[in-house]
Design a protein around this motif. Structure first.
Motif, short mmCIF file in Angstrom:
data_model
loop_
_atom_site.label_atom_id
_atom_site.label_comp_id
_atom_site.label_asym_id
_atom_site.label_seq_id
_atom_site.Cartn_x
_atom_site.Cartn_y
_atom_site.Cartn_z
N PHE B 86 34.48 22.71 17.42
CA PHE B 86 34.98 23.31 17.85
C PHE B 86 35.87 24.24 16.79
O PHE B 86 35.81 24.34 15.62
N TYR B 87 35.73 25.05 17.58
CA TYR B 87 36.96 26.45 16.79
C TYR B 87 38.24 25.86 17.27
O TYR B 87 38.64 25.99 17.95
N SER B 88 38.73 25.40 15.75
CA SER B 88 40.06 24.38 15.58
C SER B 88 41.14 25.14 16.31
O SER B 88 42.23 24.52 16.45
N TYR B 89 40.51 27.25 16.36
CA TYR B 89 42.61 27.53 16.43
C TYR B 89 42.63 28.13 17.62
O TYR B 89 43.76 28.42 18.70
N LEU B 90 40.98 27.12 18.91
CA LEU B 90 40.86 27.45 20.13
C LEU B 90 41.54 26.60 21.18
O LEU B 90 41.48 25.12 20.36
N THR B 91 42.25 26.88 22.17
CA THR B 91 42.59 25.45 23.19
C THR B 91 41.19 25.46 23.77
O THR B 91 40.89 25.55 24.46
N PRO B 92 41.14 24.17 24.39
CA PRO B 92 40.06 23.01 25.58
C PRO B 92 40.77 25.07 26.23
O PRO B 92 39.07 24.59 26.59
N VAL B 93 41.30 24.67 27.39
CA VAL B 93 41.12 26.01 28.19
C VAL B 93 40.40 27.33 27.87
O VAL B 93 39.58 28.07 28.03
N GLU B 94 40.81 27.81 26.36
CA GLU B 94 40.23 29.03 26.43
C GLU B 94 38.47 28.40 25.43
O GLU B 94 37.41 29.70 25.81
N LEU B 95 38.38 27.44 24.96
CA LEU B 95 37.08 27.17 24.40
C LEU B 95 36.09 26.96 25.98
O LEU B 95 34.64 27.93 25.71
N LEU B 96 36.23 26.54 26.98
CA LEU B 96 35.81 26.74 28.00
C LEU B 96 36.16 28.07 29.04
O LEU B 96 34.84 27.96 29.49
N ASP B 124 46.74 23.29 26.73
CA ASP B 124 46.99 24.20 25.85
C ASP B 124 47.51 23.97 24.19
O ASP B 124 47.90 24.78 23.41
N LYS B 125 46.56 22.90 23.73
CA LYS B 125 46.80 22.51 22.21
C LYS B 125 45.37 22.62 21.67
O LYS B 125 44.36 23.04 22.32
N LYS B 126 45.96 23.05 20.79
CA LYS B 126 44.65 23.42 19.55
C LYS B 126 43.87 22.03 19.46
O LYS B 126 44.12 21.44 18.79
N VAL B 127 42.15 22.35 19.59
CA VAL B 127 41.53 21.58 19.56
C VAL B 127 41.17 21.06 18.17
O VAL B 127 41.16 19.31 18.00
N GLY B 128 41.60 21.86 17.18
CA GLY B 128 41.45 20.77 15.89
C GLY B 128 42.05 19.69 15.36
O GLY B 128 42.26 19.07 14.25
N LYS B 129 43.26 19.82 16.42
CA LYS B 129 44.21 18.29 16.39
C LYS B 129 44.24 17.32 16.83
O LYS B 129 44.49 15.89 16.93
N PHE B 130 43.12 17.30 17.16
CA PHE B 130 42.43 16.31 18.37
C PHE B 130 41.12 15.14 17.90
O PHE B 130 40.87 15.84 16.49
N SER B 131 41.39 14.01 18.28
CA SER B 131 40.91 13.33 17.04
C SER B 131 39.44 12.96 18.20
O SER B 131 38.88 13.98 18.76
N LYS B 132 38.42 12.21 17.56
CA LYS B 132 36.75 12.27 17.48
C LYS B 132 37.00 11.73 19.35
O LYS B 132 35.78 12.48 19.64
N GLY B 133 37.19 10.86 19.76
CA GLY B 133 37.51 10.87 21.09
C GLY B 133 37.25 11.97 22.37
O GLY B 133 37.30 12.16 23.26
N MET B 134 38.46 12.43 21.10
CA MET B 134 39.09 13.88 22.40
C MET B 134 38.07 14.70 21.79
O MET B 134 37.71 15.28 23.54
N LYS B 135 37.69 15.19 21.26
CA LYS B 135 36.68 15.91 21.13
C LYS B 135 35.45 16.03 22.06
O LYS B 135 34.80 16.98 22.47
#
Lengths: 269, 304
Positions: B86-96, B124-135
């Motif tokens: 995922f574009y790591s600087y975007l949040t889940p809401v922005e990505l979706l 609202d957290k940036k996806v870049g910080k998420f674990s593999k399971g969260m991604k």
């Protein structure tokens, strides 16, 4: 119509990503430092008021060619390769959106970001020149225009290279080597071989500064033979203004077509 | 709704990743797509999602060739292929939201999609910080966000802990209620048995089997059970039951019984065990039908 709308959406999110990733801000900071350096060196070591207006303006135009190269690297180098390296392609590509829409949506975002940086620099140059001479020479406006044409074509060329690779860092490094070394070597060898390097984009970009030469625009020698001793002659070539623009547009068109076609067929293995 | 592969072939040099695949998945159901590593599962899914170009043949979704009419073919398809980045600087809401906009979807429910996969509090957290399971959860949310009628899921529980896997299976089961087609590749046979209605097996790029789980159960039914009781089991008594072929004592209170084939026999055996005073607390068929089918069709081989 929907393709255009999707292209705009791609541009919007890609630009947002540039801002979030701080790439845009970093390049704006670098540009600001260069502006500060040019101004302080020229004011401290010279007196811009005593120079001709074209000389003052050209001090700024000299760096815009390098700035365009930096911009293309920052925003274009990994634009396509990154989709494969970071696997974001698995998120983006399996959607009802044509590949060329993605390609050009991203390109326009890069162009927009590059234009912001270039505008900051060139407008600073305008203000600097106007401050000391109360006028802006028309050559400066042409130089600005050529800088933007260079940005458009170099970015397309960088995108083309970005489609060749699946690793953003490799794409970026190759493109940097190409611009900073390979093209300069080609230009140099062409001078020794007395062949006009009409196929070199950096040769074409020379018009950004050549426009300031002579008493009117285009008033410079297209070629000049220099005897370098022991039978060695070097031919210094300068592109005509129209020729420089034509070469850059040629690069844009060819890069755009090939890049789009490659991305259209490129697989996410 | 349907997905159809017509002579679908993908070749790399001399290697066939997929060879003349002819199959049609049709209707609201979950289809498990099984095969060992390198069998051609992901290749198939990638061909259906325009990530690969077929060497020959066609991938068709709802009548539209994926290659020629991409926008129409993928209009109502949600996808999860491998673990996407995922574009790591975007949040889940922005990505979706980005996905909804790109898909030009009429139906877009970012909140619901994130709630379904248990990621709403991270919206609202940036996806870049998420674990593999969260991604992976975000990837599933991305497949669901436009409420598509067809879902293509490539090993959706990959990279998740057991709890996460159970949650995602439940999500998929819930999705089935909404009249959709789900094509799900998996290595996990119990997962496919639990979630899917039909199963397709592939190996070395060839389709080996496409059956409903019910029919597979009939064809590959187990003819042995393992019985646990809270009192001691007399294996000699069990041998006297008609239809029992052999009894293996695993412990004082646990035996494995082989019997003549048939569901009726399996039921009767349980009744008789209880009737003879064995206090049965666990009675289960040894081995799943799907596992038997898999082993019979594919064996223990891997293609890696």
């Amino acid at each position: 119509m929907s393709d255009l709308k999707q292209m705009w959406i791609m541009t919007k999110y890609q630009f947002k990503n540039y801002m979030r990733a701080k790439r845009l801000y970093i390049l704006l900071l670098i540009t600001s430092l260069v502006i500060a350096l040019i101004v302080s060196v020229n004011v401290y070591f010279g007196n811009p008021s005593d120079e001709t207006v074209k000389k003052t303006a050209s001090n700024f135009a000299n760096f815009s060619e390098i700035l365009v190269v930096l911009t293309a690297l920052f925003f274009g180098g990994d634009a396509i390769a990154g989709e494969y390296q970071n696997k974001t392609g698995y998120f983006l590509l399996p959607n009802p959106i044509r590949r060329y829409v993605i390609y050009w949506g991203k390109y326009f975002a890069s162009l927009l970001a590059g234009a912001v940086v270039l505008l900051l620099y060139l407008i600073s140059g305008m203000l600097y020149t106007f401050y000391f001479h109360s006028t802006i020479p028309p050559e400066y406006l042409y130089s600005m225009l050529y800088s933007f044409v260079f940005l458009v074509s170099l970015l397309a060329f960088t995108y083309l290279f970005s489609t060749f690779f699946k690793n953003g860092a490799v794409a970026l490094t190759i493109v940097a080597i190409l611009y900073f070394f390979v093209f300069n070597i080609i230009d140099g060898v062409s001078q020794i071989a007395s062949v006009e390097p009409w196929f070199s984009i950096t040769y074409a970009a020379g018009i950004i500064t050549l426009v300031f030469q002579g008493s009117y625009m285009g008033d410079y020698l297209h070629s000049q033979v220099i005897h370098a001793g022991k039978g060695l002659t070097i031919t210094v070539y300068n592109p005509y203004l129209w020729e420089g623009v034509a070469i850059m547009l040629g690069y844009f068109i060819i890069s755009a077509i090939i890049g789009t076609l490659i991305f259209q067929r490129k697989e996410m293995k | 709704m349907y997905m159809e592969a017509v002579n679908l072939t993908k070749k790399y040099g001399n290697f066939y990743a997929l060879r003349d695949l002819n199959v049609k998945f049709e209707g609201a159901k979950c289809i498990g797509y099984l095969g060992p590593n390198g069998a051609g599962k992901t290749t198939t899914l990638k061909l259906f999602t325009n990530l690969l170009n077929p060497t020959s043949g066609e991938a068709i979704i709802n009548g539209y060739n994926v290659k020629k009419e991409l926008k129409k073919a993928l209009k109502d398809v949600g996808t999860l292929i491998e673990t996407p980045g995922f574009y790591s600087y975007l949040t889940p809401v922005e990505l979706l939201n980005m996905l909804c906009e790109i898909r030009m979807a009429n139906k877009c429910d970012v909140k619901n999609a994130l709630e379904e996969v248990g990621m709403y509090e991270w919206k609202d957290k940036k996806v870049g910080k998420f674990s593999k399971g969260m991604k992976q959860r975000i990837a599933i949310a991305a497949a669901l966000v436009t409420n598509p009628e067809i879902l293509i899921l490539d090993e959706p529980t990959t990279g998740m802990d057991p709890r996460g896997m159970a949650e995602i299976r439940q999500v998929i089961k819930n999705l089935k209620k909404d009249k959709r087609m789900i094509l799900m590749s998996s290595h996990l046979l119990p997962e496919v048995t639990e979630v899917c209605d039909e199963v397709a097996m592939i190996n070395r790029g060839k389709l080996l089997l496409y059956e409903s789980i019910d029919k597979l159960n009939e064809k590959f039914r187990g003819n042995s059970v393992t019985v646990s009781a809270i009192n001691e089991i007399d294996e000699n008594k069990i041998m006297e039951i008609e239809g029992v072929k052999s009894v293996e004592k695993l412990s004082d209170r646990k035996v494995r019984i082989d019997f003549e084939d048939g569901a009726e026999m399996q039921y009767r055996l349980l009744s008789e065990l209880i009737a003879m005073g064995i206090k049965v607390v666990d009675y289960r068929a040894s081995g799943m039908a799907l596992e038997k089918a898999y082993l019979q069709m594919i064996g223990g081989e891997t293609n890696e």
